[in-house]
Scaffold this active site. Structure first.
Site, PDB file in Angstrom:
ATOM      1  CB  THR A   1      -0.614  -4.432  13.270  1.00 52.07           C
ATOM      2  OG1 THR A   1      -0.937  -3.252  14.016  1.00 52.07           O
ATOM      3  CG2 THR A   1       0.636  -5.063  13.821  1.00 52.07           C
TER       4      THR A   1
ATOM      5  NE  ARG B   1       6.668   3.209  -2.904  1.00 50.94           N
ATOM      6  CZ  ARG B   1       5.381   3.469  -2.685  1.00 50.94           C
ATOM      7  NH1 ARG B   1       4.835   4.567  -3.184  1.00 50.94           N
ATOM      8  NH2 ARG B   1       4.664   2.638  -1.973  1.00 50.94           N
TER       9      ARG B   1
ATOM     10  CB  CYS C   1      -0.698  -0.797  -4.877  1.00 59.23           C
ATOM     11  SG  CYS C   1      -1.378   0.805  -4.410  1.00 59.23           S
TER      12      CYS C   1
ATOM     13  CB  SER D   1      -8.200  -2.434   0.477  1.00 58.33           C
ATOM     14  OG  SER D   1      -7.691  -2.628  -0.828  1.00 58.33           O
ATOM     15  N   GLY D   2      -6.526   0.314  -0.363  1.00 59.98           N
ATOM     16  CA  GLY D   2      -5.229   0.983  -0.435  1.00 59.98           C
ATOM     17  C   GLY D   2      -5.093   2.080   0.604  1.00 59.98           C
TER      18      GLY D   2
ATOM     19  NE  ARG E   1      -9.025   5.759  -2.778  1.00 61.90           N
ATOM     20  CZ  ARG E   1      -7.819   5.351  -2.411  1.00 61.90           C
ATOM     21  NH1 ARG E   1      -7.456   4.096  -2.548  1.00 61.90           N
ATOM     22  NH2 ARG E   1      -6.952   6.201  -1.902  1.00 61.90           N
TER      23      ARG E   1
ATOM     24  CG  HIS F   1      -5.458  -0.835  -6.989  1.00 63.83           C
ATOM     25  ND1 HIS F   1      -6.398  -0.670  -6.000  1.00 63.83           N
ATOM     26  CD2 HIS F   1      -4.344  -0.183  -6.559  1.00 63.83           C
ATOM     27  CE1 HIS F   1      -5.876   0.056  -5.020  1.00 63.83           C
ATOM     28  NE2 HIS F   1      -4.637   0.358  -5.325  1.00 63.83           N
TER      29      HIS F   1
HETATM   30  O1  L14 Z   1       2.183   5.210  -2.084  1.00 55.27           O
HETATM   31  O2  L14 Z   1      -4.577   5.639  -0.817  1.00 55.27           O
HETATM   32  O3  L14 Z   1       2.122   3.219  -1.372  1.00 55.27           O
HETATM   33  O4  L14 Z   1      -4.745   3.880  -2.035  1.00 55.27           O
HETATM   34  C1  L14 Z   1      -0.618   3.346  -1.792  1.00 55.27           C
HETATM   35  C2  L14 Z   1      -2.064   3.408  -1.448  1.00 55.27           C
HETATM   36  C3  L14 Z   1      -0.401   5.776  -1.255  1.00 55.27           C
HETATM   37  C4  L14 Z   1      -1.882   5.828  -0.973  1.00 55.27           C
HETATM   38  C5  L14 Z   1       1.583   4.302  -1.552  1.00 55.27           C
HETATM   39  C6  L14 Z   1      -4.075   4.756  -1.495  1.00 55.27           C
HETATM   40  C7  L14 Z   1       0.160   4.422  -1.093  1.00 55.27           C
HETATM   41  C8  L14 Z   1      -2.593   4.750  -1.739  1.00 55.27           C
END
Ligand code: L14
Length: 335
Positions: free
Chosen positions: A11, A98, A127, A157-158, A233, A240
């Protein structure tokens, strides 16, 4: 209409976006379970004007669930297989499965056919990879791809809600001349760029960079594609951006690439230099499409293109892509 029992596991920023996207896209949700760790259990979330109490995830949580969307992190490592054994199809947004050869890695605009061989688990790609392959697929089909050089400009936000809060707080601290504090990122992210996403590996690359290398080959179904990445970042809240340099096998002019991209599913071309129109993270925020612009030839090689690719990483980069996979399963009668 037939409906399905859905579980959303997690969540945080992605889990909440999954609920929003399921609602917006009118996914045929019958029963809904919202699962999380004990930290969030007992809190409530709203879905279609109804309140749902968040339950703590256990192996027994998945009885009767048709499709379980895992928002990421550790949960799928612990409960993913149990959910499959209970009869759910799992769509997992984490990095846990994955590259497992038994697990399809799917972007519906690129390799929808791969859902067909699922054995209960389907992985949602990273992403940064998702938005890049959506933009590259029409180019690949028309001219082939030899090599990709990508640099990313990734939103905070990732890294989750805490990272969003950290950028906001640090920005205030800098502007107020206060000492900058933080705990999510290794260095100050406000007014700064960090060439460091996920952990560093033996080979000198970050894990995020190697995800782009390996996942791209698996999704495109082509081991020959050379990919090299630098993932960075930047102090952007959401969305992104990527500078993508691609060497095609056959010549493709910028105009031809632009035309192909205009017709590509899930892509919006924003490319009018006169009008200063190019994709922007703040305009991609809240949208499900991948935005492509600054399409131009790379004059240093025979068959090269450069472009700028932007998407909402919480939506197309995570939640929307996962929900699209669920929609695909429904269409294919696989749920
Ligand atoms: O592998 O910190 O799905 O922005 C994606 C976001 C890993 C970390 C993944 C981040 C994540 C990433």
């Amino acid at each position: 209409m037939k409906t399905y029992s859905v579980a959303v596991v997690g969540t945080g920023a992605v889990g909440q976006t999954m609920l929003k996207v399921l609602e917006e896209r009118n996914f045929p949700v019958g029963k809904l379970k919202v699962l999380a760790t004990s930290r969030s259990a007992g809190k409530t979330v709203t879905f279609r004007d109804e309140e749902y109490v968040i339950e703590e995830t256990t192996p027994a949580s998945f009885a009767g669930i048709d499709v379980a969307l895992f928002a990421g992190g550790e949960a799928s490592k612990i409960y993913g297989r149990a959910a499959v054994e209970a009869g759910a199809v799992v769509i997992d947004n984490s990095n846990n499965f994955r590259m497992d050869p038994e697990v399809p890695l799917v972007v519906p605009e690129v390799n929808p056919q791969d859902v067909r061989w699922h054995k209960g688990l389907i992985a949602n790609p990273n992403c940064s990879t998702i938005q890049m392959v959506v933009a590259l697929k029409p180019i690949y089909d028309a001219a082939g791809i030899k090599r990709i050089v990508v640099s990313t400009y990734q939103a905070v936000s990732g890294a989750g809600q805490e990272a969003i809060d950290e950028l906001r707080q640090q920005s205030r601290q800098v502007l107020a001349g206060e000492e900058v504090t933080g705990k999510v990122f290794p260095w100050q992210i406000a007014f700064n760029c960090l060439p460091h996403i996920d952990v560093f590996l033996e080979n000198g690359y970050s894990k995020e960079e190697m995800k782009m290398v390996n996942e791209t080959k698996k999704i495109m179904g082509d081991d020959q594609i050379q990919v090299t990445a630098t993932t960075v970042r930047v102090p952007v809240f959401n969305g992104h951006s990527e500078a993508v340099n691609v060497e095609t096998r056959e010549k493709l002019t910028a105009a031809a690439a632009r035309e192909l991209l205009r017709r590509a599913p899930g892509v919006v071309v924003v490319d009018d230099l006169e009008a200063k129109a190019y994709p922007l993270a703040i305009q991609a925020d809240g949208r499900d499409e991948v935005f492509v612009g600054r399409i131009r030839e790379d004059f240093t090689i025979a068959n090269g293109l450069n472009m700028w690719v932007v998407a909402d990483n919480l939506r197309k980069g995570a939640a929307t892509n996962a929900v699209q996979i669920a929609e695909l399963l429904v269409q294919e009668g696989l749920l």
